[in-house]
Design a protein around this motif. Structure first.
Motif, short mmCIF file in Angstrom:
data_model
loop_
_atom_site.label_atom_id
_atom_site.label_comp_id
_atom_site.label_asym_id
_atom_site.label_seq_id
_atom_site.Cartn_x
_atom_site.Cartn_y
_atom_site.Cartn_z
N ILE A 254 0.91 -1.35 0.15
CA ILE A 254 0.07 0.06 -0.04
C ILE A 254 0.95 1.21 0.15
O ILE A 254 1.55 1.47 0.95
CB ILE A 254 -0.90 0.08 1.25
N ILE A 255 0.84 1.99 -1.14
CA ILE A 255 1.55 3.24 -1.19
C ILE A 255 0.88 4.26 -1.99
O ILE A 255 0.61 4.29 -3.03
CB ILE A 255 3.07 2.87 -2.29
N PRO A 256 0.30 5.14 -1.04
CA PRO A 256 -0.85 6.03 -1.66
C PRO A 256 -0.11 7.15 -2.53
O PRO A 256 -0.68 7.70 -3.42
CB PRO A 256 -1.43 6.79 -0.55
N ASP A 257 1.08 7.58 -2.29
CA ASP A 257 1.85 8.54 -2.99
C ASP A 257 2.28 7.99 -4.32
O ASP A 257 3.04 6.97 -4.23
CB ASP A 257 3.02 9.16 -2.17
N GLN A 258 1.97 8.67 -5.46
CA GLN A 258 2.34 7.94 -6.71
C GLN A 258 3.82 8.04 -7.08
O GLN A 258 4.38 7.28 -7.72
CB GLN A 258 1.44 8.75 -7.76
N GLU A 259 4.41 9.29 -6.56
CA GLU A 259 5.84 9.21 -7.03
C GLU A 259 6.68 8.36 -6.06
O GLU A 259 7.58 7.62 -6.45
CB GLU A 259 6.20 10.94 -6.53
N ALA A 260 6.24 8.12 -4.76
CA ALA A 260 6.94 7.03 -4.07
C ALA A 260 6.66 5.98 -4.58
O ALA A 260 7.56 4.65 -4.42
CB ALA A 260 6.20 7.07 -2.45
#
Length: 536
Positions: A254-260
């Motif tokens: 689960i990684i909400p930030d697209q850049e991350a």
């Protein structure tokens, strides 16, 4: 969002599920080059057989390696692990690998036998009798029995509570289990799309821990869930399809930030990145591969019709004229999207009403004129609440805000955490405007029923007796031409009433490690890892 058609199954009904009963989609034509037109189901029974070959991995170049782990990036936590309570499409995306129903969709949107081996429909269309496949086990090692199906589908139908958990089960009056391998489902009225409801998950009888330790029959079993971090699945070695799955473990990270998320994928921390931005997909090197195509998703700008000024149809029409969909598709989706004018994607070809995509041509002066007629010559201010974990919707909101400012509508964008969006906006209807994408279903009724005036999911606050009557008529209409016409009428009404701004079906971009094979795109919001495998 989570929010599930069929031809006349009540006349001349004998056919083989080995040939598969192709249900109601002309699927992925833009993606595959094929147009699988809907075909009638001309028989009263489907004879048993192995699951569709599409359930098994498709040979591709490179030697197939059994085993291995895969990390898949997702932008959100599941809302519920209990499949009967979940409403978020992102939850279905993950748990498609864990749960199965009597039937199951493949990547073409066709249904094939899963827990069921065969079925028979009574001549009056009110009784469905299913024979269960032998050897199917839950992930706890217990054999699936008719009592489990009875428990699951009675729960979904709200037999004990009077409140169905899923609208597609509202017509069920009884679920019977005359023996361990037979399930009889009785309806109060003909339901032309009822078979699609039977993809709903079967869980063990009286099992109380579905929301913490879910148990299904799918190719992968639940291992653990750490909120905000990961959900892990492991291979189901007792799965009833030979050779499926190949992978030993799947982690949904689960990684909400697209850049991350992009950096994690590019650095090798993840192996599959669904819904990667087009520009990011183009940045990847030769060690990666990408697939792209329409996904049967409807991105909409929604305004709360129960609140001023959106209770005035002229204001809603003005907003539609002020939104330049072509600019949004080019600027946000980099051209990879299909312009919409209704709450159906063209992938639903049989039911899709053409011509509505330009019903409200981009016209600033016309929008200003409509606002002036409605008493808003100087415009107005509005809060646009957008789930912050979906960069695509946030970017759409930013461009839309600029477009609306040209007609005097001053937009304040409110980023909202996903859990808050679900609770406050989707369930609580506490908002002024929002942008979201609704996932596609096999049955157009299950796409459009959120506009019913008494639907708890009607966050649009749309209220039309004509719409209600017409949509409910589609349930029992077994003449396919008439049923199709009704669905087209419904789309036209939503357009004329400017019930929302229907923007696009954005293409689904998926990035994968180059030595992964077997990945399949669906016209549904799912990630099917059962067919994925590593190659040399």
């Amino acid at each position: 969002m989570k929010q599930s058609w069929h031809e006349s199954i009540y006349q001349n009904r004998r056919w083989s599920t080995i040939l598969i009963f192709t249900l109601i989609l002309t699927l992925l034509a833009a993606c595959s080059g094929n147009s699988n037109s809907p075909t009638p189901a001309p028989s009263s029974s489907a004879q048993g057989g192995e699951p569709s070959p599409s359930a098994a991995p498709t040979p591709e170049p490179g030697s197939k390696l059994d085993g291995g782990d895969v990390v898949v990036i997702v932008p959100q936590d599941p809302d519920y692990l209990d499949p009967h309570l979940a409403v978020a499409a992102g939850t279905s995306e993950i748990m498609f690998n864990v749960f199965e129903g009597l039937l199951k969709p493949n990547e073409k949107g066709q249904l094939y036998p899963a827990i069921a081996e065969s079925y028979e429909v009574a001549p009056d269309g009110l009784t469905y009798t299913f024979k269960l496949r032998s050897g199917v086990q839950f992930h706890n090692g217990e054999s699936v029995k008719a009592a489990d199906v009875k428990y699951s589908y009675e729960r979904l139908a709200g037999i004990d509570t009077g409140k169905p958990l899923q609208a597609s089960f509202a017509s069920v009056t009884a679920v019977e289990a005359p023996d361990e391998a037979t399930v009889v489902i009785k309806l109060k009225e003909n339901n032309a799309a009822f078979l699609t409801a039977l993809t709903a998950a079967v869980i063990p009888k009286d099992y109380a821990d579905s929301n913490t330790k879910p148990i299904g029959t799918g190719p992968f079993k639940f291992v653990d869930y750490l909120p905000g971090q990961r959900l892990t699945l492991a291979k189901n070695p007792a799965y009833y399809v030979n050779g499926v799955p190949s992978l030993d473990k799947v982690e949904f990270r689960i990684i909400p930030d697209q850049e991350a998320a992009f950096l994690a994928f590019k650095s090798g921390e993840a192996d599959i990145f669904p819904r990667i931005g087009t520009e990011k997909l183009e940045e990847l090197g030769d060690e990666f591969q990408g697939v792209s195509g329409p996904q049967n998703l409807v991105q909409v700008l929604i305004y709360n019709i129960a609140k001023k000024p959106f209770d005035d149809v002229r204001v809603r029409q003005a907003v539609n004229h002020a939104i330049n969909k072509d600019e949004l598709i080019e600027g946000v989706a980099l051209g990879n999207g299909i312009k919409l004018g209704s709450h159906l994607s063209p992938i639903m070809a049989q039911y899709f009403q053409e011509g509505l995509e330009d019903y409200y041509a981009y016209d600033v002066e016309k929008a200003k004129g409509l606002l002036a007629e409605a008493g808003y010559a100087d415009g107005f201010s509005v809060k646009l609440s957008v789930p912050s974990n979906y960069a695509f919707h946030v970017a759409t909101a930013e461009v839309a805000a600029q477009q609306l400012s040209k007609v005097g509508i001053k937009v304040t964008i409110e980023p909202v955490e996903w859990a808050v969006w679900l609770e406050r906006i989707y369930k609580g209807h506490d908002y002024e405007s929002t942008i979201i994408g609704f996932d596609g279903k096999l049955n157009p009724y299950d796409i459009l029923n959120k506009y019913l005036s008494d639907s708890p999911n009607n966050l649009f606050k749309y209220n039309s007796p004509t719409f209600d009557e017409t949509l409910r008529a589609t349930v029992t209409e077994i003449d396919q031409e008439k049923r199709t016409a009704l669905f087209k009428d419904l789309q036209t009404e939503l357009a004329k009433e400017a019930a929302a701004v229907y923007i696009m079906d954005p293409y689904l971009n998926v990035a994968l490690k180059k030595n992964l094979a077997g990945y399949k795109q669906y016209p549904l919001y799912v990630q099917d890892l059962s067919t994925v495998y590593w190659t040399n």
